[in-house]
Design a protein around this motif. Structure first.
Motif, short mmCIF file in Angstrom:
data_model
loop_
_atom_site.label_atom_id
_atom_site.label_comp_id
_atom_site.label_asym_id
_atom_site.label_seq_id
_atom_site.Cartn_x
_atom_site.Cartn_y
_atom_site.Cartn_z
N ALA A 8 -52.95 103.25 60.17
CA ALA A 8 -52.17 103.27 61.40
C ALA A 8 -53.07 103.63 62.58
O ALA A 8 -52.84 104.61 63.29
CB ALA A 8 -51.01 104.25 61.27
N ASN A 9 -54.09 102.81 62.78
CA ASN A 9 -55.05 103.07 63.84
C ASN A 9 -55.85 101.79 64.09
O ASN A 9 -55.53 100.74 63.51
CB ASN A 9 -55.97 104.24 63.49
CG ASN A 9 -56.33 105.08 64.70
OD1 ASN A 9 -56.96 104.61 65.63
ND2 ASN A 9 -55.89 106.34 64.69
N ARG A 10 -56.89 101.90 64.88
CA ARG A 10 -57.64 100.71 65.28
C ARG A 10 -59.13 101.03 65.40
O ARG A 10 -59.54 102.17 65.22
CB ARG A 10 -57.14 100.19 66.64
CG ARG A 10 -57.39 101.18 67.78
CD ARG A 10 -56.94 100.65 69.13
NE ARG A 10 -57.64 99.45 69.53
CZ ARG A 10 -58.86 99.42 70.07
NH1 ARG A 10 -59.52 100.55 70.27
NH2 ARG A 10 -59.43 98.29 70.41
N GLY A 11 -59.91 100.01 65.72
CA GLY A 11 -61.30 100.19 66.12
C GLY A 11 -62.18 100.87 65.10
O GLY A 11 -62.11 100.62 63.89
N GLU A 12 -63.01 101.76 65.62
CA GLU A 12 -64.06 102.39 64.81
C GLU A 12 -63.53 103.15 63.61
O GLU A 12 -64.04 103.02 62.49
CB GLU A 12 -64.89 103.31 65.72
CG GLU A 12 -65.90 104.17 65.00
CD GLU A 12 -65.35 105.54 64.64
OE1 GLU A 12 -65.69 106.04 63.55
OE2 GLU A 12 -64.59 106.11 65.45
N ILE A 13 -62.49 103.96 63.79
CA ILE A 13 -62.00 104.76 62.67
C ILE A 13 -61.34 103.88 61.62
O ILE A 13 -61.42 104.16 60.42
CB ILE A 13 -61.06 105.89 63.15
CG1 ILE A 13 -60.68 106.81 61.97
CG2 ILE A 13 -59.84 105.33 63.84
CD1 ILE A 13 -61.85 107.43 61.24
N ALA A 14 -60.69 102.80 62.04
CA ALA A 14 -60.10 101.88 61.06
C ALA A 14 -61.20 101.26 60.20
O ALA A 14 -61.06 101.17 58.97
CB ALA A 14 -59.29 100.79 61.77
#
Length: 617
Positions: A8-14
């Protein structure tokens, strides 16, 4: 072990979570907004679901759509990453109620530590030292001002629901308190939906020390040592490192033990960080380190802890969420070497760190450095989300080795046409005080002038640009254009245009310089260059009274009216972009002759917002 995971997130951490999940054989599901459809994390996941439009409130913060995506894809668990809903107890409870595994802290722990005032009261009860301040329920401006006066200035106003540097204001004098309180509450309301604040004594030589803790469902809690996150700008971390410079064994034991007590006090499970403020005026001492807050999630800077311990913290999260005990006991954890992380932001230090958005025609990093990035070359930085492009992570045998590696990594970073803070990071990592470990949260403010690269190209940039536009040296001196002269060293001058300005310079070989598609990259900076144009025209004149939008953003406050008399430096508008507010001031005394700004409007960079005419008053 969990078999399928919705992120449930995006970008670098995903992308970071996907890497570990893939290694463990876990199927991953990405969710994304419409503007993120072509992002790397979407391609790298096993499945992807669009959950809304660009604004986070219409996509990544929509709990109903996230849960629907989990049902549709058969996800067994949800990992919230950091930011967005990662510390939202309501969402955590909804995930659990839906029969899914929540890869995060228990809702009760999030609630216990989510509000800074309540968390401090709980820490006091647990015997954890806290910073002196006011935590009361009376939130009237008069009471808050009185408490600040009693504590003594400087003080720090902090939103109780705050985080990420938001909802914080330093107040140096009583006369500034009311205005800064209002600004803090406005930002807190917009960011967290909660205007309540607390007042803390501001530590004059503060060090930001935090301890990584981990708990499991079997009652075990360990720490994975400390990080130093003192290098900050506007309360936002810029460079983090582990371990903390100047930390002796006795102080480390005291601080880390206090962190474990804090985690146990809220029955903590999963990855968490206990943040402390230390008075570094006489070095780190156990009796001068106080609890600030707990982040009930994985931190952006977790890679430096991974580097010094050899542990994968995302794997730990997934194993703990699956019901397994912690992978290591406390006596099985140790520190090896030194690690540092720098946050590469899409911002221009030369214009006061205003956000920079646009296509990433070039995005290259040096070899031998861990790069955690959410974007790739050919992508873009949009104005909708956090401006971080990447994290540069290095590891060395000693702190000096790590600092040198970090400076080299920043110098070798190539980004265009989006502007970044790469050169700023390189200068910070190479600064003598930083290398010597003389760091506190005021480091950047004290050294800003020396950390921001000059607006004009250096002689090295000009020499490298001149060399780049010359044709290659040939064996025939008569066909070469490099100024051949018998019995003499060749020293031609070349008319070159760099960043839109003409120069007459001698070419030279500059180590580290690289060129691509008419752009010169050197020491973390990027300079467009070429042969001087015959029709070169200088920049437009200044002082015409036109106030333009310095960045793409949203007008959140219009403080003047047409026909109003203003004085130089008076606040006229407030813009917001990428979680940052920017006030626009009157350039000189005059009258508002034209007002085009409308509160709530989204404006591109360079838009005329106000025009001031010089006149009476």
């Amino acid at each position: 072990m969990i078999q399928s995971l919705l992120i449930a997130n995006r970008g670098e951490i995903a992308r970071r979570i996907i890497r570990t999940a893939r290694r463990l054989g876990i199927r991953t599901i990405a969710v994304h907004s419409d503007v993120d459809a072509d992002m790397p994390f979407v391609r790298e996941a096993d499945e992807a679901v669009c959950i809304g439009t660009a604004p986070a409130a219409d996509s990544y913060l929509r709990q109903d759509r996230l849960l629907a995506a989990a049902r549709e894809t058969g996800a067994e668990a949800i990992h919230p990453g950091y930011g967005f809903l990662s510390e939202n107890a309501e969402f955590a409870q909804a995930v659990i109620a839906a029969g899914l595994v929540w890869v995060g802290a228990p809702p009760a722990s999030i609630l216990a530590m989510g509000l800074k005032d309540a968390a401090k009261e709980r820490m006091i009860a647990a015997g954890v030292p806290v910073t002196p301040g006011y935590l009361g329920a009376d939130q009237s401006p008069r009471r808050l001002q009185a408490e600040a006066d009693a504590i003594g200035y400087p003080v720090l106003i902090k939103a109780v629901a705050g985080g990420g540097g938001k909802g914080m204001r330093k107040v140096d004098a009583a006369g500034d308190f009311a205005e800064l309180l209002e600004s803090c509450k406005r930002e807190a309301a917009a960011s967290f939906g909660n205007t309540q604040v607390l007042i803390e004594k501001y530590i004059l030589s503060p060090r930001h020390i935090e301890v990584q803790v981990f708990g499991d469902t079997h009652g075990n809690v360990v720490h994975l040592f400390e990080r130093d996150c003192s290098l900050q700008r506007r309360h936002q971390k810029v460079i983090e490192e582990a371990p903390a410079p100047g930390m002796d064994d006795a102080t480390r034991a005291a601080v880390c033990d206090a962190a474990v007590r804090a985690a146990k006090a809220v029955d903590y499970v999963g990855a968490g960080t206990i943040e402390f403020i230390a008075d570094g005026s006489e070095g780190l001492r156990a009796d001068r380190v106080w609890f600030m807050e707990m982040n009930t999630r994985l931190q952006v800077e977790h890679p430096v802890t991974e580097a010094i311990t050899g542990q994968d913290l995302v794997e730990w999260q997934l194993r703990v969420a699956s019901g397994e005990p912690l992978p290591r006991r406390q006596d099985e954890l140790s520190i090896t070497g030194w690690a540092m992380e720098a946050r590469l932001y899409a911002e221009n230090p030369g214009t006061g760190f205003l956000p920079s958005t646009g296509p990433l025609d070039r995005l290259r990093f040096p070899a031998g450095v861990r790069i955690d990035s959410g974007v790739e070359e050919g992508g873009a930085v949009t104005p909708y989300y956090d401006p971080m492009i990447a994290k540069l992570i290095v590891h060395g045998g000693t702190r000096r080795e790590a600092a040198a590696s970090l400076a080299d990594a920043a110098r070798g970073t190539q980004v265009w046409p989006v502007r970044t803070n790469a050169a700023f990071l390189a200068r910070a990592a190479a600064h003598p005080d930083f290398v010597a470990g003389r760091v506190d949260t005021g480091f950047i403010e004290r050294h800003t002038e020396g950390l921001i690269p000059p607006a004009e190209p250096s002689p090295a940039v000009l020499a490298a640009a001149a060399a780049a536009i010359l044709p290659p040296v040939t064996a025939d001196p008569w066909s070469s254009l490099r100024g051949f002269r018998g019995n003499a060293v060749s020293s031609p001058t070349v008319e070159v245009e760099v960043a839109g300005k003409p120069y007459l310079v001698s070419p030279g070989i500059v180590p580290g310089a690289a060129t691509a598609d008419g752009v010169l990259f050197l020491d973390g900076e990027a300079w467009p260059f070429g042969v001087r144009r015959a029709d070169h025209i200088g920049g437009a004149g200044e002082g015409d009274g036109a106030v333009l939008s310095p960045m793409p953003g949203r007008v959140i406050a219009v403080l003047v009216e047409a026909g109003q008399t203003v004085v130089r430096g008076e606040r006229m508008l407030v813009l917001e972009a990428m979680k940052m507010e920017q006030a626009l001031m009157a350039p000189f005394d005059g009258v508002v002759a034209e007002l085009r700004a409308v509160e709530g409007a989204q404006v591109p960079e360079g838009t005329l917002l106000v025009r001031i005419d010089k006149g009476e008053g």
